[in-house]
Design a protein around this motif. Structure first.
Motif, PDB file in Angstrom:
ATOM      1  N   ALA A  58       0.835  -1.205   0.000  1.00 26.81           N
ATOM      2  CA  ALA A  58       0.000   0.000   0.000  1.00 26.81           C
ATOM      3  C   ALA A  58       0.873   1.260   0.000  1.00 26.81           C
ATOM      4  CB  ALA A  58      -0.927  -0.012   1.216  1.00 26.81           C
ATOM      5  N   SER A  59       1.956   1.223   0.796  1.00 31.34           N
ATOM      6  CA  SER A  59       2.861   2.381   0.861  1.00 31.34           C
ATOM      7  C   SER A  59       3.526   2.647  -0.485  1.00 31.34           C
ATOM      8  CB  SER A  59       3.936   2.136   1.927  1.00 31.34           C
ATOM      9  OG  SER A  59       3.351   1.930   3.186  1.00 31.34           O
ATOM     10  N   VAL A  60       3.996   1.576  -1.134  1.00 30.89           N
ATOM     11  CA  VAL A  60       4.664   1.730  -2.428  1.00 30.89           C
ATOM     12  C   VAL A  60       3.690   2.270  -3.468  1.00 30.89           C
ATOM     13  CG1 VAL A  60       5.739   0.475  -4.344  1.00 30.89           C
ATOM     14  CG2 VAL A  60       6.409  -0.032  -1.979  1.00 30.89           C
ATOM     15  N   LEU A  90       1.987   9.351  -5.826  1.00 24.36           N
ATOM     16  CA  LEU A  90       2.318  10.727  -5.446  1.00 24.36           C
ATOM     17  C   LEU A  90       3.692  11.132  -5.981  1.00 24.36           C
ATOM     18  CD1 LEU A  90       1.051  10.820  -1.747  1.00 24.36           C
ATOM     19  CD2 LEU A  90      -0.008  11.888  -3.748  1.00 24.36           C
ATOM     20  N   ASP A  91       4.016  10.672  -7.184  1.00 24.00           N
ATOM     21  CA  ASP A  91       5.302  11.083  -7.747  1.00 24.00           C
ATOM     22  C   ASP A  91       5.286  12.587  -8.006  1.00 24.00           C
ATOM     23  OD1 ASP A  91       3.549  11.204  -9.815  1.00 24.00           O
ATOM     24  OD2 ASP A  91       4.637   9.870 -11.151  1.00 24.00           O
ATOM     25  N   SER A 143       9.857   9.675  -7.194  1.00 24.74           N
ATOM     26  CA  SER A 143       8.902   9.219  -6.175  1.00 24.74           C
ATOM     27  C   SER A 143       9.720   8.654  -5.014  1.00 24.74           C
ATOM     28  CB  SER A 143       7.953   8.148  -6.732  1.00 24.74           C
ATOM     29  OG  SER A 143       8.662   6.979  -7.082  1.00 24.74           O
ATOM     30  N   MET A 144       9.075   8.572  -3.841  1.00 24.90           N
ATOM     31  CA  MET A 144       9.801   8.158  -2.638  1.00 24.90           C
ATOM     32  C   MET A 144       9.574   6.683  -2.300  1.00 24.90           C
ATOM     33  SD  MET A 144       9.464  11.567  -0.287  1.00 24.90           S
ATOM     34  CE  MET A 144      10.922  11.100   0.629  1.00 24.90           C
ATOM     35  N   ASP A 145       9.049   5.926  -3.270  1.00 23.63           N
ATOM     36  CA  ASP A 145       8.816   4.510  -2.985  1.00 23.63           C
ATOM     37  C   ASP A 145      10.122   3.729  -2.826  1.00 23.63           C
ATOM     38  OD1 ASP A 145       9.398   4.958  -5.633  1.00 23.63           O
ATOM     39  OD2 ASP A 145       8.103   3.353  -6.390  1.00 23.63           O
ATOM     40  N   SER A 146      11.222   4.243  -3.421  1.00 28.15           N
ATOM     41  CA  SER A 146      12.510   3.558  -3.283  1.00 28.15           C
ATOM     42  C   SER A 146      12.956   3.493  -1.833  1.00 28.15           C
ATOM     43  CB  SER A 146      13.590   4.268  -4.112  1.00 28.15           C
ATOM     44  OG  SER A 146      13.394   4.045  -5.491  1.00 28.15           O
ATOM     45  N   ILE A 192       6.170  15.556   2.093  1.00 31.41           N
ATOM     46  CA  ILE A 192       7.291  15.976   1.242  1.00 31.41           C
ATOM     47  C   ILE A 192       6.904  15.909  -0.230  1.00 31.41           C
ATOM     48  CG2 ILE A 192       9.610  15.358   0.473  1.00 31.41           C
ATOM     49  CD1 ILE A 192      10.222  14.473   3.330  1.00 31.41           C
ATOM     50  N   SER A 193       6.232  14.826  -0.621  1.00 37.97           N
ATOM     51  CA  SER A 193       5.811  14.678  -2.018  1.00 37.97           C
ATOM     52  C   SER A 193       4.846  15.798  -2.421  1.00 37.97           C
ATOM     53  CB  SER A 193       5.152  13.310  -2.226  1.00 37.97           C
ATOM     54  OG  SER A 193       6.056  12.267  -1.965  1.00 37.97           O
ATOM     55  N   LYS A 194       3.896  16.091  -1.529  1.00 35.90           N
ATOM     56  CA  LYS A 194       2.948  17.169  -1.800  1.00 35.90           C
ATOM     57  C   LYS A 194       3.675  18.511  -1.931  1.00 35.90           C
ATOM     58  CE  LYS A 194      -1.298  15.359  -1.693  1.00 35.90           C
ATOM     59  NZ  LYS A 194      -2.285  15.583  -2.784  1.00 35.90           N
ATOM     60  N   SER A 195       4.652  18.728  -1.028  1.00 38.97           N
ATOM     61  CA  SER A 195       5.395  19.989  -1.056  1.00 38.97           C
ATOM     62  C   SER A 195       6.168  20.140  -2.360  1.00 38.97           C
ATOM     63  CB  SER A 195       6.361  20.057   0.128  1.00 38.97           C
ATOM     64  OG  SER A 195       5.658  20.020   1.345  1.00 38.97           O
ATOM     65  N   PHE A 196       6.798  19.035  -2.797  1.00 43.86           N
ATOM     66  CA  PHE A 196       7.527  19.072  -4.067  1.00 43.86           C
ATOM     67  C   PHE A 196       6.577  19.345  -5.236  1.00 43.86           C
ATOM     68  CE2 PHE A 196      11.330  16.923  -2.216  1.00 43.86           C
ATOM     69  CZ  PHE A 196      12.279  17.777  -2.752  1.00 43.86           C
ATOM     70  N   LYS A 197       5.376  18.769  -5.176  1.00 43.68           N
ATOM     71  CA  LYS A 197       4.395  19.011  -6.236  1.00 43.68           C
ATOM     72  C   LYS A 197       4.002  20.484  -6.289  1.00 43.68           C
ATOM     73  CE  LYS A 197       1.912  14.865  -7.591  1.00 43.68           C
ATOM     74  NZ  LYS A 197       0.592  14.266  -7.771  1.00 43.68           N
ATOM     75  N   LEU A 198       3.722  21.062  -5.115  1.00 44.94           N
ATOM     76  CA  LEU A 198       3.359  22.480  -5.065  1.00 44.94           C
ATOM     77  C   LEU A 198       4.512  23.350  -5.539  1.00 44.94           C
ATOM     78  CD1 LEU A 198       1.450  22.583  -1.641  1.00 44.94           C
ATOM     79  CD2 LEU A 198       0.457  22.778  -3.939  1.00 44.94           C
ATOM     80  N   LEU A 199       5.742  22.973  -5.159  1.00 44.83           N
ATOM     81  CA  LEU A 199       6.908  23.736  -5.575  1.00 44.83           C
ATOM     82  C   LEU A 199       7.052  23.718  -7.099  1.00 44.83           C
ATOM     83  CD1 LEU A 199       9.579  25.232  -4.958  1.00 44.83           C
ATOM     84  CD2 LEU A 199      10.681  23.000  -4.775  1.00 44.83           C
ATOM     85  N   PHE A 200       6.859  22.537  -7.696  1.00 45.82           N
ATOM     86  CA  PHE A 200       7.004  22.447  -9.141  1.00 45.82           C
ATOM     87  C   PHE A 200       5.894  23.205  -9.860  1.00 45.82           C
ATOM     88  CE2 PHE A 200       6.442  20.408 -13.293  1.00 45.82           C
ATOM     89  CZ  PHE A 200       7.726  20.564 -13.797  1.00 45.82           C
ATOM     90  N   GLU A 201       4.662  23.127  -9.324  1.00 43.02           N
ATOM     91  CA  GLU A 201       3.561  23.867  -9.934  1.00 43.02           C
ATOM     92  C   GLU A 201       3.817  25.372  -9.884  1.00 43.02           C
ATOM     93  OE1 GLU A 201       0.016  22.630  -7.998  1.00 43.02           O
ATOM     94  OE2 GLU A 201       0.043  20.606  -8.858  1.00 43.02           O
ATOM     95  N   LEU A 202       4.380  25.848  -8.749  1.00 46.80           N
ATOM     96  CA  LEU A 202       4.721  27.266  -8.629  1.00 46.80           C
ATOM     97  C   LEU A 202       5.817  27.623  -9.624  1.00 46.80           C
ATOM     98  CD1 LEU A 202       4.509  29.985  -7.172  1.00 46.80           C
ATOM     99  CD2 LEU A 202       6.180  29.136  -5.506  1.00 46.80           C
ATOM    100  N   TYR A 203       6.837  26.753  -9.708  1.00 52.16           N
ATOM    101  CA  TYR A 203       7.936  26.994 -10.656  1.00 52.16           C
ATOM    102  C   TYR A 203       7.427  27.027 -12.092  1.00 52.16           C
ATOM    103  CZ  TYR A 203      12.060  26.061 -13.507  1.00 52.16           C
ATOM    104  OH  TYR A 203      13.032  26.116 -14.460  1.00 52.16           O
ATOM    105  N   ARG A 204       6.549  26.075 -12.413  1.00 54.50           N
ATOM    106  CA  ARG A 204       6.011  26.016 -13.773  1.00 54.50           C
ATOM    107  C   ARG A 204       5.175  27.252 -14.090  1.00 54.50           C
ATOM    108  NH1 ARG A 204       2.783  20.718 -15.260  1.00 54.50           N
ATOM    109  NH2 ARG A 204       1.443  21.566 -13.623  1.00 54.50           N
TER     110      ARG A 204
END
Length: 609
Positions: free
Chosen positions: A42-44, A50-51, A62-65, A212-224
């Protein structure tokens, strides 16, 4: 190329499936192990879903690794392989838009990376189940191997696609090494939590990883969002001028390096000002937005750059396309635009929405992007000169371009000559007649196209230096004094200085400065003799003197054409080049009375000049 790509993917899948079969063992899990297995699956799946993308290139991570590696260090390869199998089975159902072979390829890559890491871990003396702080170097070495294998698999794939593997590796290191390293190091944190409280530790890690994944997504959306504002035109949605400049510079550098062809199309919306004046700027903006949308929809091919160049001008960069193909593509777009209705286009001369376009292809002599833009811009001007709603390809040898070029130069020179209308109408009319004589004579002499253009334009501008002579001297009806005559003779030098301020008139300078030189060396300003005087200046001397003799002026007796012809022959070999004088006489005699009665104006006698 595609066959090799397919073969590589098949080999990776075969290798991954083979390693899975070789290392997996029938499950012999306790109840807690099964619960943990499902929790890890489930976590993976959640973390894979949430990539996130990393600026600036948008590389996906993604942080599944972190979960998978922590499971490997604590529970060994058996549990991890089952986690992978179930996870990608679920992902293939959830993400049906992704081809099954891609899920299998991702699964196989993970298997390869984990099996190599597991073998490395055991080979270096690592023990599954307990995080041994004193052996932390083993964990770090395994994380490095995991990263290297991952990079190698991707790098080899891109190399097969034609990209240098070193460039791919450098790109990965520059763009994603920090995020990847963070993910791998987090696996050690989760390993430590697994050791003490497996389920609660996994819960804490998942909470942090999701945030962290959500934060990275928001950061990329802001950057884009910021990036799009920086590179897109807000009115049309196309790329803006700044991005176009960068893209053209990049394409030019690539063409120099590889020799790959590309073409630039500049196009201008026809009669846009007329539309603005009729319907207002708000409606004009809507037309630009509509037109930009049409261009974007019709230029959706990969690597094609469509930009708003400025105002109602647009630009298209077509990689890998020769000029003829670019012209055909631009014409196809033009015809579709013609057939697309927009409110109010009925007022346009063509009765439809239209544009004029110029095409310029990259060639080895293009040393600067501005040079290519200038060529496309000239071609666009030629398209407009043909009546608009047309596409023209830049070609230095084009008869149309040479004709339009000389017409444009003539217009520029005539704007300067118009000053004579108020100061000395005789000089203005004289220059116009000498120009017409030169135009006819240039077709009779053995001249190149460039020489014809130089003679014709030089004839039109040859007396421009007289603008520096005072009005009372120019219009004096009596004989000039010695001081006044010396001033008049300086008009050739002043004319050269005036014309030299415009680079495009540099070829005309010898005609302006030397048209009063004489064949026997008695002329001015240098006293040049025979062929020391440029051929075109010798020809202009004949034309200029003939018109001066046949022009009616209050202080001079006007000669008839027959008398002027006799004068030319009398001074042939003295003032005039015999060959050129005879060619001019033949032209006048062949034309009969066509040149007679051209009007009155300028000049001096044959002897006085």
């Amino acid at each position: 190329m595609k066959e090799r790509q397919h073969l590589y993917v098949i080999l990776v899948c075969a290798c991954g499936v083979g390693l899975f079969a070789a290392f997996v063992r029938p499950p012999a899990f306790a109840l807690n192990d099964w619960v943990l297995l499902y929790a890890l699956v489930a976590s993976v799946v959640v973390l894979n879903h949430l990539d996130f993308q990393l600026p600036p290139s948008g590389t996906k991570q993604s942080m599944d690794s972190a979960v998978i590696l922590a499971s490997l260090f604590v529970h060994g390869i058996d549990l991890v392989l089952y986690v992978l199998l179930l996870s990608y089975g679920i992902l293939s159902v959830i993400r049906r838009e992704v081809a099954v072979w891609k899920h299998l390829a991702n699964f196989s890559m993970y298997v390869i990376m984990l099996v190599v890491t597991s073998v490395m871990f055991k080979g270096m003396g690592g023990h599954f189940g307990v995080l041994e702080v004193e052996s932390v170097y083993i964990y770090l070495a395994c994380l490095a191997v995991y990263f290297v294998v991952n990079t190698f698999i991707f790098g080899l794939y891109h190399m097969i696609m034609g990209k240098p593997i070193l460039n791919v590796i450098n790109g990965v290191i520059k763009e994603s090494i920090s995020a990847y390293a963070s993910t791998l190091l987090l696996s050690l944190v989760l390993t430590s939590l697994f050791e003490r409280t497996p389920f609660f530790g996994l819960f804490l890690f998942m909470a942090i990883a999701v945030l962290i994944s959500k934060s990275f997504k928001l950061l990329f959306e802001l950057y884009r969002s910021v990036s799009e504002r920086a590179i897109y035109d807000q009115r049309t949605g196309l790329y803006n001028h700044s991005y176009f400049e960068e893209a053209l510079e990049s394409r030019l550098a690539e063409a120099r390096r590889t020799g790959a062809p590309f073409s630039l199309v500049l196009l201008d919306l026809d009669n846009f000002k007329k539309y603005n004046d009729a319907f207002g700027h708000l409606k004009g903006d809507q037309l630009l937005e509509f037109f930009g949308g049409q261009l974007r929809r019709q230029c959706e091919q990969e690597d094609v750059v469509v930009a708003r160049y400025g105002g109602e001008e647009f630009a298209i960069i077509l990689p890998g396309v020769r000029a003829d193909a670019a012209c055909a593509a631009a014409n196809q777009i033009r015809k579709r635009i013609n057939d697309t209705y927009f409110e109010g286009v009925e007022l346009f001369p063509h009765g439809c929405l239209s544009f004029s376009a110029g095409v310029a292809e990259y060639s080895k002599d293009v040393y600067d992007k501005n040079q290519l833009v200038d060529r496309a811009d000239q071609a666009m001007y030629y398209a407009k000169a043909q009546g608009k709603n047309a596409v023209h390809v830049y070609n230095e040898d084009s008869v149309l371009q040479r004709t339009l070029d000389i017409e444009q130069d003539i217009r520029e020179i005539e704007q300067q000559l118009n000053i004579f209308l108020s100061k000395d109408v005789y000089t203005f009319q004289h220059c116009k007649r000498v120009y017409r004589y030169a135009l006819e004579l240039s077709d009779r002499l053995s001249l190149s196209d460039a020489e014809k253009k130089t003679l014709v334009l030089g004839a039109l501008i040859h007396d421009i230096g007289k603008l520096e002579i005072p009005r009372d001297v120019l219009n004096k009806k009596g004989k000039l004094s010695n001081e006044e005559w010396e001033m008049v003779k300086k008009h050739v030098t002043w004319g050269k200085e005036i014309a030299s301020t415009n680079d495009k008139f540099k070829p005309l300078l010898p005609l302006i400065e030397l048209h009063h030189e004489r064949y026997d060396g008695s002329g001015y300003p240098f006293g040049l003799k025979g062929e020391e005087i440029p051929k075109l200046a010798r020809a202009l001397c004949v034309i200029d003197s003939f018109d001066a003799m046949t022009t009616e002026r209050p202080y001079q007796k006007t000669k008839t054409f027959e008398e002027a012809i006799a004068e030319l022959r009398a001074f042939s070999g003295k003032q005039f080049d015999p060959e050129l004088a005879e060619a001019f006489i033949d032209m006048i005699e062949a034309s009969g009375n066509e040149w007679a009665g051209e009007g009155s104006g300028a000049g001096g006698s044959a002897v006085a000049g």
